[in-house]
Write a protein that holds these residues in place. Structure first.
Motif, PDB file in Angstrom:
ATOM      1  N   LEU A 125      25.260  14.004 -71.255  1.00 20.33           N
ATOM      2  CA  LEU A 125      25.938  15.202 -70.764  1.00 20.33           C
ATOM      3  C   LEU A 125      26.190  16.232 -71.852  1.00 20.33           C
ATOM      4  N   ALA A 126      25.562  16.036 -73.023  1.00 17.29           N
ATOM      5  CA  ALA A 126      25.807  16.962 -74.124  1.00 17.29           C
ATOM      6  C   ALA A 126      24.538  17.619 -74.651  1.00 17.29           C
ATOM      7  N   GLY A 127      23.414  17.344 -74.003  1.00 15.54           N
ATOM      8  CA  GLY A 127      22.178  17.986 -74.448  1.00 15.54           C
ATOM      9  C   GLY A 127      21.449  17.271 -75.572  1.00 15.54           C
ATOM     10  N   ALA A 128      21.900  16.068 -75.925  1.00 12.74           N
ATOM     11  CA  ALA A 128      21.272  15.361 -77.045  1.00 12.74           C
ATOM     12  C   ALA A 128      19.824  15.000 -76.757  1.00 12.74           C
ATOM     13  N   ALA A 129      19.468  14.854 -75.484  1.00  6.41           N
ATOM     14  CA  ALA A 129      18.082  14.490 -75.153  1.00  6.41           C
ATOM     15  C   ALA A 129      17.275  15.683 -74.643  1.00  6.41           C
ATOM     16  N   ASP A 130      17.818  16.878 -74.763  1.00  7.34           N
ATOM     17  CA  ASP A 130      17.060  18.082 -74.391  1.00  7.34           C
ATOM     18  C   ASP A 130      15.860  18.242 -75.331  1.00  7.34           C
ATOM     19  N   ALA A 131      14.732  18.637 -74.762  1.00  6.51           N
ATOM     20  CA  ALA A 131      13.549  18.900 -75.584  1.00  6.51           C
ATOM     21  C   ALA A 131      13.771  20.142 -76.442  1.00  6.51           C
ATOM     22  N   VAL A 132      13.023  20.219 -77.540  1.00  2.00           N
ATOM     23  CA  VAL A 132      12.970  21.483 -78.288  1.00  2.00           C
ATOM     24  C   VAL A 132      11.523  21.981 -78.168  1.00  2.00           C
ATOM     25  N   ASP A 133      11.341  23.259 -78.291  1.00  2.00           N
ATOM     26  CA  ASP A 133      10.017  23.842 -78.054  1.00  2.00           C
ATOM     27  C   ASP A 133       8.944  23.181 -78.922  1.00  2.00           C
ATOM     28  N   GLY A 134       7.863  22.790 -78.273  1.00  2.47           N
ATOM     29  CA  GLY A 134       6.716  22.252 -79.001  1.00  2.47           C
ATOM     30  C   GLY A 134       6.887  20.845 -79.527  1.00  2.47           C
ATOM     31  N   CYS A 135       7.949  20.164 -79.102  1.00  2.00           N
ATOM     32  CA  CYS A 135       8.210  18.812 -79.620  1.00  2.00           C
ATOM     33  C   CYS A 135       7.388  17.764 -78.880  1.00  2.00           C
ATOM     34  N   VAL A 136       7.393  16.561 -79.433  1.00  2.00           N
ATOM     35  CA  VAL A 136       6.933  15.392 -78.693  1.00  2.00           C
ATOM     36  C   VAL A 136       8.178  14.692 -78.161  1.00  2.00           C
ATOM     37  N   VAL A 137       8.269  14.554 -76.839  1.00  2.00           N
ATOM     38  CA  VAL A 137       9.366  13.775 -76.258  1.00  2.00           C
ATOM     39  C   VAL A 137       8.964  12.306 -76.282  1.00  2.00           C
ATOM     40  N   LEU A 138       9.813  11.500 -76.914  1.00  2.00           N
ATOM     41  CA  LEU A 138       9.542  10.076 -77.065  1.00  2.00           C
ATOM     42  C   LEU A 138      10.391   9.337 -76.043  1.00  2.00           C
ATOM     43  N   SER A 139       9.816   9.121 -74.865  1.00  2.00           N
ATOM     44  CA  SER A 139      10.574   8.465 -73.803  1.00  2.00           C
ATOM     45  C   SER A 139      10.480   6.951 -73.974  1.00  2.00           C
ATOM     46  N   MET A 140      11.623   6.304 -74.082  1.00  2.00           N
ATOM     47  CA  MET A 140      11.645   4.871 -74.402  1.00  2.00           C
ATOM     48  C   MET A 140      11.720   3.990 -73.157  1.00  2.00           C
ATOM     49  N   VAL A 141      11.588   4.584 -71.986  1.00  2.00           N
ATOM     50  CA  VAL A 141      11.867   3.829 -70.758  1.00  2.00           C
ATOM     51  C   VAL A 141      10.901   2.677 -70.480  1.00  2.00           C
ATOM     52  N   ARG A 142       9.699   2.744 -71.060  1.00  2.00           N
ATOM     53  CA  ARG A 142       8.774   1.620 -70.817  1.00  2.00           C
ATOM     54  C   ARG A 142       9.097   0.418 -71.684  1.00  2.00           C
ATOM     55  N   MET A 143       9.815   0.640 -72.767  1.00  2.00           N
ATOM     56  CA  MET A 143      10.213  -0.501 -73.618  1.00  2.00           C
ATOM     57  C   MET A 143      11.512  -1.061 -73.048  1.00  2.00           C
ATOM     58  N   ASN A 144      11.373  -1.795 -71.954  1.00  2.00           N
ATOM     59  CA  ASN A 144      12.564  -2.200 -71.208  1.00  2.00           C
ATOM     60  C   ASN A 144      12.664  -3.714 -71.021  1.00  2.00           C
ATOM     61  N   ARG A 145      12.166  -4.451 -71.998  1.00  2.00           N
ATOM     62  CA  ARG A 145      12.231  -5.913 -71.879  1.00  2.00           C
ATOM     63  C   ARG A 145      13.535  -6.471 -72.462  1.00  2.00           C
ATOM     64  N   ILE A 146      14.047  -7.461 -71.778  1.00  2.00           N
ATOM     65  CA  ILE A 146      15.121  -8.271 -72.369  1.00  2.00           C
ATOM     66  C   ILE A 146      14.420  -9.380 -73.128  1.00  2.00           C
ATOM     67  N   LEU A 147      14.584  -9.407 -74.438  1.00  2.00           N
ATOM     68  CA  LEU A 147      13.769 -10.298 -75.268  1.00  2.00           C
ATOM     69  C   LEU A 147      14.364 -11.691 -75.370  1.00  2.00           C
ATOM     70  N   GLU A 148      15.679 -11.787 -75.222  1.00  2.00           N
ATOM     71  CA  GLU A 148      16.331 -13.078 -75.467  1.00  2.00           C
ATOM     72  C   GLU A 148      17.764 -13.008 -74.975  1.00  2.00           C
ATOM     73  N   ILE A 149      18.181 -14.031 -74.246  1.00  2.00           N
ATOM     74  CA  ILE A 149      19.607 -14.193 -73.944  1.00  2.00           C
ATOM     75  C   ILE A 149      20.021 -15.521 -74.558  1.00  2.00           C
ATOM     76  N   ASP A 150      21.026 -15.496 -75.417  1.00  2.00           N
ATOM     77  CA  ASP A 150      21.423 -16.683 -76.176  1.00  2.00           C
ATOM     78  C   ASP A 150      22.876 -17.018 -75.829  1.00  2.00           C
ATOM     79  N   PRO A 151      23.090 -17.874 -74.820  1.00  2.00           N
ATOM     80  CA  PRO A 151      24.466 -18.166 -74.391  1.00  2.00           C
ATOM     81  C   PRO A 151      25.287 -18.852 -75.485  1.00  2.00           C
ATOM     82  N   ALA A 152      24.649 -19.714 -76.290  1.00  2.00           N
ATOM     83  CA  ALA A 152      25.405 -20.444 -77.317  1.00  2.00           C
ATOM     84  C   ALA A 152      26.034 -19.480 -78.308  1.00  2.00           C
TER      85      ALA A 152
END
Lengths: 467, 467
Positions: B80-107
């Motif tokens: 809600l503060a514009g931190a992810a707004d694009a800037v002109d001519g930039c590359v937007v690096l969308s991280m949404v495909r890197m969405n794996r849970i790699l490990e859950i360690d209950p211990a």
């Protein structure tokens, strides 16, 4: 150090600080030359100064800088990693006179204080106002808040209440250039800019000198109920710890004593230690339903093959159980008294993922055998944080060598098990070389870059944390 | 951007990333040009890339750097503060495909995951293993863990369980030079070197790109009991909050709705809002003795002149009470539907010391009057964190101007009351100029120094946090 630097610097310090705040007597230089680490490379300070105000701290730093002389900040010198050891020709900046509690704010549950306040004094003062400052490093009756913050100190109750770092809302820091930096906030939440507060917590006086802290407080802790369980092996005790964690309990203390420690306390004739056993678990709960909580954890201990479980029936019995934890040091001292030479007990600090704890204890037993050393291990089991204590004769060069080698072997074991070389004591000089083994090269480089950014001339506590 | 840069950079990106991971279609560029901030200075990206691996993130950063092109990391764009707004001519690096849970360690009560995991998915996955990830930003059903960390997100339950930052044990970050940095640990405790982890939390992608996180978990939260109380004024509600805090309660939610919000929900015909009143408090407890806890807090509300107090008798009634909190947005939408033009609701974020909350609410009411705006204020009262929501017609330049001026006036009021310009939404572009007003000059300089140290060419999310 040549006289040409020494004389004008002392003159400048004496001008900046009032009578008695600049100490140069031999006994004072001796006293302030080292903290509580056993193998320090402590040097001899040129002077010890005890400023009373932020302005005086600034003057000291400016004067030392003008003469190219290092400054070593000190609190109560209870640190165990050499972070407060003097370096040759330095100015020791003892913060103990800056010990005022500036403000207790019950509505916002915070306290603002100077760095020289003794932790127990702060805890007592806020308790009088119906609040609680939980962090409880072992030396809490004498150590200072500034030292706690500078080392990132832990304690017994961290397993439930977190470490010192978790309570630091804001700091005032005098930087290497003598400027005053204010970081953090008075609000509960805040994300305005990069988190500079945490950068100074645990930085051991190498990035700046903490001159004021704003700390979060909590409501008072309810009275704790405790249990003590004896196990045939550290692994069995480790199983009980795992079962307690798995079942979702959040104990307010979860301490593990290994075979050597258990035997040392038994030897003192402590009634709760009459049943033998190779490992002891001391568990406390200050949950609102503490009695039921302890009851359930006691059952888990029995399931994990405990030889005996004493679940305290009330507050008095609970106090007795928790007192047993405090028997560790007297028991080691009694043991040390039976040994010849200049016997010292050195408390080590290493942390592993919680489920590797029993493994680390076993490894430490093997290391004790290998180096022919008496090592008693006590651990904050709930945090995976162990304190192996090596009792050795420091007048015997071979014993010192073996103690040092064992120290290295213990840290290597900790890293091998996915842990860290220090859970709560810090790096200082003792673990400086090990830091370089724990951190990946890029991370180490960034650490050095940060040091250079904040202290380009390298005059703030040089040789600590980073080589 | 000249063609001479665009063509070879796109070629390099397409070579580095598999089919479909480099997006240049107009609708995609539009979609990824801004986050959820209303007054952004969003630019137009050259391309949107959606890497699937750390190595691909490195390749993107290296390629962009080789061409001197900025990179803007993005998660779910709920900020809600514009931190992810694009800037002109930039590359937007969308991280949404890197969405794996790699490990859950209950211990060890921890989870390791990629940054694109949706917060609700992570919470559900760890809940299946009998654990809890408490942080609950309002957008938790769609926002990503990486975005939560990058913005230092908060939520409703922070008052008891802390914010996102409190759960981040370790991070893997790709730096501006394409190198991989690992910071933090897997152990509960650890003080080996300077705390680099916290430096990246809340840094909004300006110091590095988070590609993996290790997060602490907790035992599951017990079912909550809730109460709803109506007060004649915000000050009275503030008194109740103060009394609850003073009495040592630690509620799991403590939300305050101002007169405007209360009226908006009343207008929807919600039965719990039938009694009128100018302020509403919604309080939850998930303490083991939640019913007694809520009962005691209800009494404190009555003492503070509550017009009515509904203490839920069981879980079902509690859910109804907490549901009332979720009525805020529907109520504002219903209100917006009655207004002409292109109506938007802009959620502001400011935090003050807890005991200045009622004062801030009063100030916001005055500001709403002064600028002729509809402002509905909801707050995490236990944290002193308020979200005034301005409902205005964004097609009306005068309304936009008044909304912006009111925004400034609210932040000025927050600072005047000893608070911060952002409790949990972050700085982005919207509060960049205000950051310079909140921070003392030396602190701001150090912030800039840190940015320069980690991103000397200024290519990582330029213009965010710092100008």
């Amino acid at each position: 150090m040549t006289v040409s630097v020494e004389k004008p610097l002392l003159a400048a310090l004496r001008e900046a600080l009032p009578d008695g705040a600049v100490l140069t007597a031999d006994d004072q230089l001796d006293l302030h030359s080292r903290d509580s680490a056993p193998f320090g490379e402590a040097g001899r300070p040129l002077a010890v100064v005890r400023p009373g105000t932020v302005e005086q701290v600034r003057e000291v730093i400016r004067a030392a800088r003008a003469h190219g002389v290092p400054v070593v900040p000190q609190g109560a010198r209870t640190g165990l990693a050499g972070a407060a050891d003097a370096v040759d020709g330095c100015v020791v900046l003892s913060m103990v006179r800056m010990n005022r509690i500036l403000e207790i704010d019950p509505a916002n549950r915070l306290v603002r204080c100077e760095p020289g306040v003794v932790t127990a004094d702060l805890a007592a003062a806020v308790a009088e106002r119906g609040l609680c400052y939980p962090p409880d490093p072992a030396s809490w009756e004498v150590c200072t808040i500034g030292g706690n913050i500078a080392t990132g100190a832990g304690g017994l109750c961290c397993v439930k209440y977190g470490v010192t770092a978790d309570y630091v809302l804001g700091l005032t820091v005098v930087l290497a250039d003598g400027e005053v930096l204010r970081v953090g906030r008075r609000t509960v939440k805040g994300v305005a800019g990069y988190d500079l507060t945490r950068l100074f917590v645990g930085s051991e006086g190498t990035l700046g000198v903490i001159v004021e802290a704003t700390l979060a407080l909590r409501p008072p802790r309810p009275p704790a109920r405790a249990l003590l369980a004896r196990f045939p092996s550290a692994s069995d005790a480790g199983e009980a710890v795992a079962a307690i964690v798995r079942a979702g309990h959040v104990p307010s203390a979860l301490e593990l004593l290994d075979r050597t420690t258990t035997e040392a306390i038994s030897a003192l004739g402590h009634p709760l230690f009459a049943d033998g056993g190779a490992a002891t678990l001391i568990v406390a709960s200050d949950a609102p339903d503490a009695a039921a909580d302890v009851h359930a954890m006691a059952a888990l201990c029995r399931d994990a093959k405990a030889l005996s479980v004493t679940a305290a029936a009330g507050e008095e019995e609970s106090a007795e159980v928790l007192e047993a934890r405090r028997m560790v040091l007297p028991a080691l001292k009694a043991r040390a008294a039976t040994l010849p030479g200049e016997v010292t007990a050195f408390i080590e600090d290493v942390a592993v993922p919680r489920d590797r704890l029993a493994e680390l204890i076993d490894r430490i037993e093997l290391i004790a055998d290998e180096y022919g050393l008496y090592i008693s291990t006590v651990g904050h089991a709930g945090d995976g944080n162990l304190h192996p204590t090596v009792v050795f004769d420091r007048s015997d060069p071979d014993a010192v060598r073996r103690a040092k080698e064992a120290y290295d072997a213990i840290m290597a074991a900790g890293l091998e098990l996915g842990g860290t070389i220090t859970g709560e004591h810090g790096v200082g000089t003792l673990k400086r070389d090990w830091l370089a083994r724990e951190l990946p090269p890029r991370s180490l480089r960034l650490q050095r870059d940060l040091k250079r950014l904040l202290d380009p001339e390298g005059l703030l506590n040089p040789g600590k944390v980073l080589a």
